[in-house]
Design a protein around this motif. Structure first.
Motif, PDB file in Angstrom:
ATOM      1  N   GLU A  93      -4.808   3.658  -8.666  1.00 15.57           N
ATOM      2  CA  GLU A  93      -4.525   3.015  -7.568  1.00 15.57           C
ATOM      3  C   GLU A  93      -4.754   1.470  -7.590  1.00 15.57           C
ATOM      4  OE1 GLU A  93      -2.449   3.164  -4.325  1.00 15.57           O
ATOM      5  OE2 GLU A  93      -1.702   4.641  -5.750  1.00 15.57           O
ATOM      6  N   PHE A  94      -6.010   1.232  -8.272  1.00 15.13           N
ATOM      7  CA  PHE A  94      -6.583  -0.004  -8.624  1.00 15.13           C
ATOM      8  C   PHE A  94      -5.731  -0.763  -9.531  1.00 15.13           C
ATOM      9  CE2 PHE A  94      -9.289  -2.659 -11.574  1.00 15.13           C
ATOM     10  CZ  PHE A  94      -9.834  -3.561 -10.517  1.00 15.13           C
ATOM     11  N   ASP A  95      -5.460  -0.121 -10.420  1.00 12.99           N
ATOM     12  CA  ASP A  95      -4.476  -0.708 -11.727  1.00 12.99           C
ATOM     13  C   ASP A  95      -3.157  -1.053 -10.819  1.00 12.99           C
ATOM     14  OD1 ASP A  95      -6.615  -0.411 -13.265  1.00 12.99           O
ATOM     15  OD2 ASP A  95      -5.601   1.640 -14.249  1.00 12.99           O
ATOM     16  N   ARG A  96      -2.569  -0.041 -10.119  1.00 11.82           N
ATOM     17  CA  ARG A  96      -1.238  -0.576  -9.513  1.00 11.82           C
ATOM     18  C   ARG A  96      -1.386  -1.469  -8.604  1.00 11.82           C
ATOM     19  NH1 ARG A  96       1.734   0.437  -4.918  1.00 11.82           N
ATOM     20  NH2 ARG A  96       0.024   1.355  -3.816  1.00 11.82           N
ATOM     21  N   LEU A  97      -2.113  -1.334  -7.700  1.00  8.94           N
ATOM     22  CA  LEU A  97      -2.537  -2.716  -6.728  1.00  8.94           C
ATOM     23  C   LEU A  97      -2.763  -4.027  -7.389  1.00  8.94           C
ATOM     24  CD1 LEU A  97      -4.065  -0.576  -3.738  1.00  8.94           C
ATOM     25  CD2 LEU A  97      -1.816  -1.476  -3.833  1.00  8.94           C
ATOM     26  N   ARG A  98      -3.877  -3.988  -8.302  1.00 11.58           N
ATOM     27  CA  ARG A  98      -4.205  -5.247  -9.003  1.00 11.58           C
ATOM     28  C   ARG A  98      -2.909  -5.825  -9.754  1.00 11.58           C
ATOM     29  NH1 ARG A  98      -9.591  -5.998 -12.181  1.00 11.58           N
ATOM     30  NH2 ARG A  98      -8.237  -5.545 -14.141  1.00 11.58           N
ATOM     31  N   GLY A  99      -2.131  -4.908 -10.296  1.00  8.28           N
ATOM     32  CA  GLY A  99      -0.891  -5.344 -10.797  1.00  8.28           C
ATOM     33  C   GLY A  99       0.121  -5.911  -9.785  1.00  8.28           C
ATOM     34  N   ALA A 100       0.266  -5.643  -8.371  1.00 12.49           N
ATOM     35  CA  ALA A 100       0.877  -6.333  -7.594  1.00 12.49           C
ATOM     36  C   ALA A 100       0.295  -7.330  -6.925  1.00 12.49           C
ATOM     37  CB  ALA A 100       0.984  -5.225  -6.405  1.00 12.49           C
ATOM     38  N   GLY A 101      -0.961  -7.937  -7.309  1.00 16.82           N
ATOM     39  CA  GLY A 101      -1.604  -9.292  -6.989  1.00 16.82           C
ATOM     40  C   GLY A 101      -2.481  -8.826  -5.655  1.00 16.82           C
ATOM     41  N   VAL A 102      -3.021  -7.458  -5.544  1.00 14.35           N
ATOM     42  CA  VAL A 102      -4.246  -7.406  -4.505  1.00 14.35           C
ATOM     43  C   VAL A 102      -5.321  -7.917  -5.074  1.00 14.35           C
ATOM     44  CG1 VAL A 102      -5.154  -5.528  -3.311  1.00 14.35           C
ATOM     45  CG2 VAL A 102      -2.509  -5.435  -3.588  1.00 14.35           C
ATOM     46  N   ARG A 103      -6.152  -8.686  -4.271  1.00  8.63           N
ATOM     47  CA  ARG A 103      -7.446  -8.926  -4.536  1.00  8.63           C
ATOM     48  C   ARG A 103      -8.328  -7.902  -4.197  1.00  8.63           C
ATOM     49  NH1 ARG A 103     -12.099 -11.500  -2.776  1.00  8.63           N
ATOM     50  NH2 ARG A 103     -11.253 -11.576  -0.640  1.00  8.63           N
ATOM     51  N   PHE A 104      -9.380  -7.447  -5.217  1.00 11.49           N
ATOM     52  CA  PHE A 104     -10.153  -6.432  -5.024  1.00 11.49           C
ATOM     53  C   PHE A 104     -11.429  -7.185  -5.053  1.00 11.49           C
ATOM     54  CE2 PHE A 104      -6.946  -3.440  -6.175  1.00 11.49           C
ATOM     55  CZ  PHE A 104      -7.427  -2.353  -5.528  1.00 11.49           C
ATOM     56  N   THR A 105     -12.476  -6.815  -3.980  1.00  8.86           N
ATOM     57  CA  THR A 105     -13.938  -6.997  -3.880  1.00  8.86           C
ATOM     58  C   THR A 105     -14.730  -6.141  -4.698  1.00  8.86           C
ATOM     59  OG1 THR A 105     -14.313  -6.418  -1.823  1.00  8.86           O
ATOM     60  CG2 THR A 105     -13.429  -8.597  -1.735  1.00  8.86           C
ATOM     61  N   GLN A 106     -14.453  -5.113  -5.010  1.00 10.48           N
ATOM     62  CA  GLN A 106     -15.290  -4.150  -5.719  1.00 10.48           C
ATOM     63  C   GLN A 106     -14.408  -3.359  -6.575  1.00 10.48           C
ATOM     64  OE1 GLN A 106     -17.530  -0.955  -3.386  1.00 10.48           O
ATOM     65  NE2 GLN A 106     -16.663   0.219  -5.087  1.00 10.48           N
ATOM     66  N   GLU A 107     -14.519  -3.238  -7.634  1.00 13.22           N
ATOM     67  CA  GLU A 107     -13.691  -2.461  -8.736  1.00 13.22           C
ATOM     68  C   GLU A 107     -14.165  -0.847  -8.541  1.00 13.22           C
ATOM     69  OE1 GLU A 107     -13.339  -4.164 -12.568  1.00 13.22           O
ATOM     70  OE2 GLU A 107     -13.052  -5.834 -11.831  1.00 13.22           O
ATOM     71  N   PRO A 108     -13.448  -0.244  -9.186  1.00  9.58           N
ATOM     72  CA  PRO A 108     -13.789   1.544  -9.167  1.00  9.58           C
ATOM     73  C   PRO A 108     -15.168   1.472  -9.382  1.00  9.58           C
ATOM     74  CG  PRO A 108     -11.760   1.124  -9.952  1.00  9.58           C
ATOM     75  CD  PRO A 108     -12.146  -0.306  -9.787  1.00  9.58           C
ATOM     76  N   LEU A 109     -15.780   2.391  -8.505  1.00  6.36           N
ATOM     77  CA  LEU A 109     -17.216   2.582  -8.861  1.00  6.36           C
ATOM     78  C   LEU A 109     -17.609   3.957  -8.419  1.00  6.36           C
ATOM     79  CD1 LEU A 109     -20.314   1.673  -9.069  1.00  6.36           C
ATOM     80  CD2 LEU A 109     -20.221   1.044  -6.726  1.00  6.36           C
ATOM     81  N   THR A 162      -5.378  -8.824   3.215  1.00  5.71           N
ATOM     82  CA  THR A 162      -4.634 -10.191   3.583  1.00  5.71           C
ATOM     83  C   THR A 162      -4.518 -10.453   4.973  1.00  5.71           C
ATOM     84  OG1 THR A 162      -2.380  -9.552   3.722  1.00  5.71           O
ATOM     85  CG2 THR A 162      -3.317 -10.209   1.347  1.00  5.71           C
ATOM     86  N   CYS A 163      -5.082  -9.571   5.808  1.00  2.00           N
ATOM     87  CA  CYS A 163      -5.159  -9.745   7.298  1.00  2.00           C
ATOM     88  C   CYS A 163      -6.257  -9.682   7.857  1.00  2.00           C
ATOM     89  CB  CYS A 163      -4.260  -8.575   7.830  1.00  2.00           C
ATOM     90  SG  CYS A 163      -2.781  -8.221   7.134  1.00  2.00           S
ATOM     91  N   GLY A 164      -7.455 -10.168   6.929  1.00  2.00           N
ATOM     92  CA  GLY A 164      -8.889 -10.355   7.446  1.00  2.00           C
ATOM     93  C   GLY A 164      -9.779  -9.087   7.513  1.00  2.00           C
ATOM     94  N   ASN A 165      -9.373  -8.184   6.494  1.00  2.00           N
ATOM     95  CA  ASN A 165     -10.299  -6.901   6.528  1.00  2.00           C
ATOM     96  C   ASN A 165     -10.544  -6.567   5.161  1.00  2.00           C
ATOM     97  OD1 ASN A 165     -10.100  -6.088   9.266  1.00  2.00           O
ATOM     98  ND2 ASN A 165      -7.806  -6.174   8.942  1.00  2.00           N
ATOM     99  N   LEU A 166     -11.548  -5.939   4.881  1.00  2.00           N
ATOM    100  CA  LEU A 166     -11.567  -5.117   3.732  1.00  2.00           C
ATOM    101  C   LEU A 166     -11.317  -3.877   3.994  1.00  2.00           C
ATOM    102  CD1 LEU A 166     -15.160  -6.825   2.481  1.00  2.00           C
ATOM    103  CD2 LEU A 166     -12.700  -7.432   1.892  1.00  2.00           C
ATOM    104  N   LEU A 168       0.849  -1.269   0.044  1.00  2.00           N
ATOM    105  CA  LEU A 168      -0.179   0.011  -0.115  1.00  2.00           C
ATOM    106  C   LEU A 168       0.720   1.237  -0.100  1.00  2.00           C
ATOM    107  CD1 LEU A 168      -3.115  -0.854   2.313  1.00  2.00           C
ATOM    108  CD2 LEU A 168      -2.707  -0.987  -0.274  1.00  2.00           C
ATOM    109  N   GLY A 169       2.094   1.219   0.431  1.00  2.00           N
ATOM    110  CA  GLY A 169       2.871   2.414   0.423  1.00  2.00           C
ATOM    111  C   GLY A 169       3.041   3.319   1.745  1.00  2.00           C
ATOM    112  N   PHE A 170       2.593   2.703   2.763  1.00  2.00           N
ATOM    113  CA  PHE A 170       2.368   3.522   4.012  1.00  2.00           C
ATOM    114  C   PHE A 170       3.877   3.210   4.639  1.00  2.00           C
ATOM    115  CE2 PHE A 170      -2.017   2.584   4.075  1.00  2.00           C
ATOM    116  CZ  PHE A 170      -2.507   4.013   4.286  1.00  2.00           C
ATOM    117  N   ALA A 171       4.304   4.015   5.506  1.00  2.00           N
ATOM    118  CA  ALA A 171       5.595   3.955   6.108  1.00  2.00           C
ATOM    119  C   ALA A 171       5.620   3.539   7.772  1.00  2.00           C
ATOM    120  CB  ALA A 171       6.452   5.408   6.141  1.00  2.00           C
TER     121      ALA A 171
END
Length: 128
Positions: free
Chosen positions: A88-104, A117-121, A24-27
């Motif tokens: 961000e959706f494109d970047r993260l999906r390219g990194a293998g992140v699973r989305f439950t809702q595409e951009p809306l 990946t830690c039990g949260n949406l 995600l890019g946090f520090a």
């Protein structure tokens, strides 16, 4: 008054730290051992003195049923602002992140929802 700290319950702090920083890019802000767990916070890389997100262990008996119910109902545990949801959706999906809702687009906001990946949406949102 302003928000200084908020938290998201995670099932594995080390995995959460990797996901929230490397993906995600946090520090990382604080990492203090507390027995088997840690006081582990991350911040926006753009605002190192801004609001901290505590990656809080989900060991309390009430937490897992709560997290499960939120996920089953599609409710995000947190929402993060981004400049461009589609980018961000494109970047993260390219990194293998699973989305439950595409951009809306919903009126003045566009959102997408991802699995942390830690039990949260987690929702990402862009205000227009």
């Amino acid at each position: 008054m302003k928000i200084h700290l908020t938290s998201v319950f995670v099932d594995d702090q080390e995995n959460a730290l990797r996901f929230y920083t490397d993906v995600l890019g946090f520090a990382k802000k604080h990492d203090v051992p507390l027995g088997a767990d840690r006081w582990l916070t991350v911040v926006s890389a753009d605002e190192p003195d801004g609001t901290e997100l505590l990656l809080e262990p989900d060991g309390h008996p009430a937490v897992k049923p709560y997290k499960t119910a939120l996920v089953e109902d599609g409710i995000p545990a947190a929402s993060f602002a981004v400049d461009d949801v589609q980018a961000e959706f494109d970047r993260l999906r390219g990194a293998g992140v699973r989305f439950t809702q595409e951009p809306l687009a919903m009126g003045p906001v566009t959102t997408a929802v991802l699995d942390d990946t830690c039990g949260n949406l987690i929702q990402i949102m862009q205000s227009e």
